[in-house]
Design a protein around this motif. Structure first.
Motif, PDB file in Angstrom:
ATOM      1  N   ASN A 197      68.787  16.147  47.076  1.00 36.11           N
ATOM      2  CA  ASN A 197      67.967  16.106  45.867  1.00 36.11           C
ATOM      3  C   ASN A 197      68.160  14.803  45.110  1.00 36.11           C
ATOM      4  O   ASN A 197      67.212  14.288  44.502  1.00 36.11           O
ATOM      5  CB  ASN A 197      68.301  17.291  44.952  1.00 36.11           C
ATOM      6  N   LEU A 198      69.355  14.248  45.157  1.00 36.82           N
ATOM      7  CA  LEU A 198      69.589  12.953  44.528  1.00 36.82           C
ATOM      8  C   LEU A 198      68.778  11.867  45.235  1.00 36.82           C
ATOM      9  O   LEU A 198      68.183  10.994  44.591  1.00 36.82           O
ATOM     10  CB  LEU A 198      71.083  12.626  44.569  1.00 36.82           C
ATOM     11  N   ILE A 199      68.727  11.929  46.562  1.00 39.23           N
ATOM     12  CA  ILE A 199      67.934  10.957  47.326  1.00 39.23           C
ATOM     13  C   ILE A 199      66.459  11.098  46.995  1.00 39.23           C
ATOM     14  O   ILE A 199      65.743  10.102  46.802  1.00 39.23           O
ATOM     15  CB  ILE A 199      68.182  11.138  48.839  1.00 39.23           C
ATOM     16  N   VAL A 200      65.962  12.347  46.927  1.00 40.30           N
ATOM     17  CA  VAL A 200      64.564  12.578  46.587  1.00 40.30           C
ATOM     18  C   VAL A 200      64.244  11.982  45.220  1.00 40.30           C
ATOM     19  O   VAL A 200      63.213  11.321  45.031  1.00 40.30           O
ATOM     20  CB  VAL A 200      64.245  14.090  46.603  1.00 40.30           C
ATOM     21  N   ALA A 201      65.121  12.214  44.245  1.00 41.29           N
ATOM     22  CA  ALA A 201      64.883  11.701  42.890  1.00 41.29           C
ATOM     23  C   ALA A 201      64.866  10.182  42.877  1.00 41.29           C
ATOM     24  O   ALA A 201      63.941   9.559  42.327  1.00 41.29           O
ATOM     25  CB  ALA A 201      65.958  12.237  41.941  1.00 41.29           C
ATOM     26  N   ILE A 202      65.881   9.556  43.487  1.00 43.74           N
ATOM     27  CA  ILE A 202      65.962   8.090  43.489  1.00 43.74           C
ATOM     28  C   ILE A 202      64.769   7.487  44.217  1.00 43.74           C
ATOM     29  O   ILE A 202      64.155   6.521  43.748  1.00 43.74           O
ATOM     30  CB  ILE A 202      67.288   7.634  44.130  1.00 43.74           C
ATOM     31  N   PHE A 203      64.433   8.052  45.378  1.00 46.61           N
ATOM     32  CA  PHE A 203      63.323   7.519  46.158  1.00 46.61           C
ATOM     33  C   PHE A 203      62.013   7.613  45.376  1.00 46.61           C
ATOM     34  O   PHE A 203      61.204   6.683  45.368  1.00 46.61           O
ATOM     35  CB  PHE A 203      63.214   8.274  47.479  1.00 46.61           C
ATOM     36  N   ASN A 204      61.807   8.741  44.693  1.00 49.53           N
ATOM     37  CA  ASN A 204      60.564   8.912  43.949  1.00 49.53           C
ATOM     38  C   ASN A 204      60.498   8.068  42.690  1.00 49.53           C
ATOM     39  O   ASN A 204      59.410   7.853  42.153  1.00 49.53           O
ATOM     40  CB  ASN A 204      60.363  10.394  43.603  1.00 49.53           C
ATOM     41  N   PHE A 205      61.628   7.619  42.200  1.00 47.22           N
ATOM     42  CA  PHE A 205      61.628   6.739  41.035  1.00 47.22           C
ATOM     43  C   PHE A 205      61.273   5.297  41.399  1.00 47.22           C
ATOM     44  O   PHE A 205      61.059   4.474  40.502  1.00 47.22           O
ATOM     45  CB  PHE A 205      62.988   6.768  40.327  1.00 47.22           C
ATOM     46  N   LEU A 206      61.220   4.958  42.694  1.00 46.60           N
ATOM     47  CA  LEU A 206      60.846   3.602  43.088  1.00 46.60           C
ATOM     48  C   LEU A 206      59.439   3.292  42.567  1.00 46.60           C
ATOM     49  O   LEU A 206      58.513   4.096  42.722  1.00 46.60           O
ATOM     50  CB  LEU A 206      60.896   3.452  44.608  1.00 46.60           C
ATOM     51  N   PRO A 207      59.245   2.108  41.953  1.00 46.50           N
ATOM     52  CA  PRO A 207      58.011   1.841  41.193  1.00 46.50           C
ATOM     53  C   PRO A 207      56.836   1.363  42.036  1.00 46.50           C
ATOM     54  O   PRO A 207      56.306   0.261  41.842  1.00 46.50           O
ATOM     55  CB  PRO A 207      58.459   0.752  40.216  1.00 46.50           C
ATOM     56  N   GLY A 208      56.411   2.154  42.985  1.00 49.07           N
ATOM     57  CA  GLY A 208      55.247   1.780  43.778  1.00 49.07           C
ATOM     58  C   GLY A 208      54.493   3.011  44.234  1.00 49.07           C
ATOM     59  O   GLY A 208      55.093   4.029  44.583  1.00 49.07           O
ATOM     60  N   LEU A 209      53.171   2.952  44.203  1.00 56.62           N
ATOM     61  CA  LEU A 209      52.362   4.051  44.723  1.00 56.62           C
ATOM     62  C   LEU A 209      52.550   4.162  46.226  1.00 56.62           C
ATOM     63  O   LEU A 209      52.770   3.151  46.906  1.00 56.62           O
ATOM     64  CB  LEU A 209      50.877   3.795  44.403  1.00 56.62           C
ATOM     65  N   PRO A 210      52.553   5.375  46.779  1.00 56.06           N
ATOM     66  CA  PRO A 210      52.152   6.641  46.160  1.00 56.06           C
ATOM     67  C   PRO A 210      53.295   7.436  45.555  1.00 56.06           C
ATOM     68  O   PRO A 210      53.162   8.632  45.332  1.00 56.06           O
ATOM     69  CB  PRO A 210      51.557   7.399  47.344  1.00 56.06           C
ATOM     70  N   LEU A 211      54.440   6.816  45.310  1.00 63.22           N
ATOM     71  CA  LEU A 211      55.601   7.516  44.756  1.00 63.22           C
ATOM     72  C   LEU A 211      55.387   7.815  43.272  1.00 63.22           C
ATOM     73  O   LEU A 211      54.565   7.183  42.604  1.00 63.22           O
ATOM     74  CB  LEU A 211      56.855   6.680  44.955  1.00 63.22           C
ATOM     75  N   ASP A 212      56.163   8.774  42.776  1.00 64.74           N
ATOM     76  CA  ASP A 212      56.057   9.106  41.355  1.00 64.74           C
ATOM     77  C   ASP A 212      56.361   7.902  40.481  1.00 64.74           C
ATOM     78  O   ASP A 212      55.737   7.704  39.440  1.00 64.74           O
ATOM     79  CB  ASP A 212      57.010  10.252  41.017  1.00 64.74           C
ATOM     80  N   GLY A 213      57.330   7.096  40.891  1.00 64.76           N
ATOM     81  CA  GLY A 213      57.636   5.880  40.140  1.00 64.76           C
ATOM     82  C   GLY A 213      56.456   4.933  40.091  1.00 64.76           C
ATOM     83  O   GLY A 213      56.283   4.193  39.110  1.00 64.76           O
ATOM     84  N   GLY A 214      55.630   4.933  41.139  1.00 67.28           N
ATOM     85  CA  GLY A 214      54.430   4.115  41.135  1.00 67.28           C
ATOM     86  C   GLY A 214      53.434   4.582  40.094  1.00 67.28           C
ATOM     87  O   GLY A 214      52.783   3.768  39.419  1.00 67.28           O
ATOM     88  N   ARG A 215      53.328   5.891  39.942  1.00 69.42           N
ATOM     89  CA  ARG A 215      52.421   6.409  38.915  1.00 69.42           C
ATOM     90  C   ARG A 215      52.974   6.127  37.514  1.00 69.42           C
ATOM     91  O   ARG A 215      52.207   5.913  36.567  1.00 69.42           O
ATOM     92  CB  ARG A 215      52.216   7.907  39.109  1.00 69.42           C
ATOM     93  N   MET A 216      54.304   6.120  37.396  1.00 69.69           N
ATOM     94  CA  MET A 216      54.890   5.747  36.111  1.00 69.69           C
ATOM     95  C   MET A 216      54.615   4.281  35.799  1.00 69.69           C
ATOM     96  O   MET A 216      54.285   3.923  34.660  1.00 69.69           O
ATOM     97  CB  MET A 216      56.391   6.041  36.138  1.00 69.69           C
ATOM     98  N   LEU A 217      54.744   3.409  36.823  1.00 65.38           N
ATOM     99  CA  LEU A 217      54.416   1.992  36.634  1.00 65.38           C
ATOM    100  C   LEU A 217      52.940   1.833  36.285  1.00 65.38           C
ATOM    101  O   LEU A 217      52.578   1.031  35.408  1.00 65.38           O
ATOM    102  CB  LEU A 217      54.752   1.213  37.903  1.00 65.38           C
TER     103      LEU A 217
END
Length: 413
Positions: A175-195
Motif C-alpha cells: 500500500n505504501l508503494i501504491v500511494a507513492i507511485f500514484n503521487f508521481l506528478p504525471g498522467l494517468p496517475l493520481d499525482g498527474g491529475r493533482m498537477l
C-alpha cells in the motif's frame, strides 16, 4: 492511477504494486468482467485479467514465504492467495475513495473495475473546478497511505516471523508503494491529475493543466522504462554480485509493461482533453435538419415533394392544431419503392414522439451527448426554448460530427 477514459467520461486507475442473467453465474458486462457487488449503486467488477495477476502474486509471494516461513510447506500458497485478495481489497478501498469523492461532487460513476495492475473508477464527467479535481485525485493515494499506517500498526500487535506478521508487513509495503507511485506528478496517475489541477488553477485553463501533466506522464514512462531495470541491476551488483538473466528479463518486462500503461494513459488523457475542447462544436442547432410539418394521412410522395420545395430533409407529423406527434424515420422512407410512395401514408413510417425525443436547440457538447444517450433513437425533434419546432436531429449527423472531432483530437495529440 488516473486516466481519461471514453468520452465524455474519465477514469481513475490504481496500479497494483476503476450484467448477467439468471443462470447462476455472476453477472457480466461487456468489457467489465464479473459483477461482485455495488457500492452506493455503483457496480464493482473484477476483470478476467485480475485472476492472472492473482495467480502470479500467489506464485511469487509463495516463493518468498518459503524462505521466511519454511515450516508452512504447501500451505504457503494458500497464505499467498489470501495476500493477493487482501491486497486487491486495499486497491478497492483506494477506488472507493475516488468514488465517494466523485459522488460527493455530483459526478456520476459508471463502474469500478479491478483488473491487471490495479483498479479503475469510471467517472462519467470532468470536475468543474481545479479544487474538486485536486481533491478527487488526492483521496485515492491518501487512503492507501492510511491503510499502510493501519497495517503498520497491526504489525506492532503481532510477533515477527509469523503468518500474520508477514501478511501485515507485505500489505503495509504494497500500500505504501501504491500511494507513492500514484503521487508521481504525471498522467494517468493520481499525482498527474493533482498537477493538472494546480496548473489549471494557476493558468485558468484546464487544457494547459492536461498538456503539462500528460507530457510529465510521458517523461515518467520513459524514466520507468530505463530507470527500473538500471536500479534493479545496480541493487543486484551491490547486494549479491549481479542479477541472474531471468531476473533481469523479468525486471525489463515489468518496466516495459508499466511504461506502456503510463505512456498510453497519458496519451489518452491528452486526446480526450482535446476532444472535450471540440465537443462544444457539437451543437444541436447547427446539426439539425430543416423539417416540414405534414398531417398523418399525407401520402409519402406528397410529403417528400413539399420537403424538396422547402429545401428540408426531414418530416414531422403534426395533429390538427399543428402540434408535433411523430417523426418520419429516414430509414423507413428508403425501404419504400418510388412507385408505391403515392399510396403510403407518412403515419405508417413514423415513430411516435416520447418526452425524451424532444431536445432543445440550445444543447451542445457533453450535455447534448448525455441527452441523446438517455433516450436512444434515430431521430429527435429539436424545439426552440419557446416550444416552436426547429427541425429534426439525426443521430447519423451527430455521430459523423463526433467522429470528425475525434479524428482532429487524435492528430493534434
Amino acid at each position: 492511477m488516473s486516466e481519461s477514459g471514453r468520452p465524455p467520461s474519465q477514469n481513475t486507475r490504481t496500479p497494483g504494486q476503476d450484467s448477467g442473467g439468471d443462470s447462476g453465474r455472476p453477472p457480466r458486462e461487456p468489457g467489465g468482467g464479473l459483477l461482485m457487488g455495488r457500492f452506493f449503486g455503483v457496480p464493482i467488477y473484477v476483470a478476467p485479467s485480475w485472476f492472472l495477476v492473482a495467480a502470479l502474486i500467489t506464485w511469487v509471494f509463495g516463493g518468498q514465504l518459503d524462505t521466511v516461513l519454511p515450516d508452512l510447506g504447501r500451505l504457503r500458497y494458500l497464505v499467498s492467495l489470501f495476500f493477493a485478495i487482501a491486497f486487491y481489497a486495499s486497491v478497492l478501498v483506494h477506488e472507493l475513495a475516488h468514488t465517494v469523492a466523485a459522488l460527493r461532487f455530483d459526478l456520476p460513476v459508471r463502474r469500478i473495475q479491478l483488473q491487471f495492475f490495479g483498479g479503475v473508477s469510471e467517472i462519467e464527467k470532468e470536475s468543474d473546478t481545479p479544487g474538486r479535481e485536486f481533491v478527487l485525485a488526492f483521496v485515492g493515494p491518501l487512503l492507501s497511505l492510511v491503510l499502510a499506517a493501519l497495517f503498520f500498526g497491526g504489525m506492532q500487535l503481532v510477533e515477527d516471523g509469523t503468518v500474520p506478521g508477514v501478511l501485515l508487513a507485505g500489505l503495509m509495503v504494497s500500500n505504501l508503494i501504491v500511494a507513492i507511485f500514484n503521487f508521481l506528478p504525471g498522467l494517468p496517475l493520481d499525482g498527474g491529475r493533482m498537477l493538472r489541477a494546480v496548473v489549471w488553477k494557476l493558468s485558468g485553463r484546464p487544457m494547459a493543466g492536461t498538456v503539462a501533466a500528460a507530457w510529465v506522464g510521458r517523461a515518467l514512462a520513459l524514466a520507468v522504462l530505463i530507470g527500473l531495470p538500471l536500479l534493479s541491476y545496480a541493487g543486484g551488483i551491490n547486494g549479491n554480485g549481479g542479477n541472474s538473466g531471468a531476473d533481469s528479463l523479468t525486471d525489463a518486462l515489468l518496466a516495459a509493461v508499466l511504461a506502456a500503461i503510463i505512456w498510453t494513459g497519458a496519451g489518452n488523457s491528452l486526446r480526450m482533453a482535446r476532444l472535450r475542447e471540440r465537443l462544444p462544436g457539437l451543437r444541436a442547432r447547427t446539426l439539425t435538419r430543416r423539417a416540414v410539418p405534414v398531417s398523418a394521412d399525407t401520402p409519402l410522395s406528397e410529403a417528400l415533394r413539399r420537403a424538396n420545395e422547402a429545401g428540408a430533409r426531414a418530416l414531422v407529423v403534426v395533429d390538427g392544431q399543428g402540434g408535433p406527434t411523430a417523426l418520419v424515420r429516414e430509414s423507413s422512407i428508403a425501404t419504400i419503392p418510388e412507385h408505391r410512395r403515392p399510396w403510403v401514408a407518412v403515419s405508417g413510417l413514423a415513430q411516435d414522439l416520447t418526452p425524451g425525443m424532444r431536445v432543445s436547440a440550445e444543447l451542445s457538447g457533453e450535455e447534448l451527448l448525455d441527452t441523446l444517450r438517455a433516450t436512444p433513437a434515430t431521430e429527435y425533434l429539436v424545439v426552440e426554448p419557446t416550444g416552436e419546432i426547429y427541425g429534426v436531429l439525426s443521430t447519423v449527423d451527430v455521430e459523423r460530427a463526433f467522429i470528425a472531432a475525434m479524428s482532429r483530437s487524435t492528430v493534434s495529440s
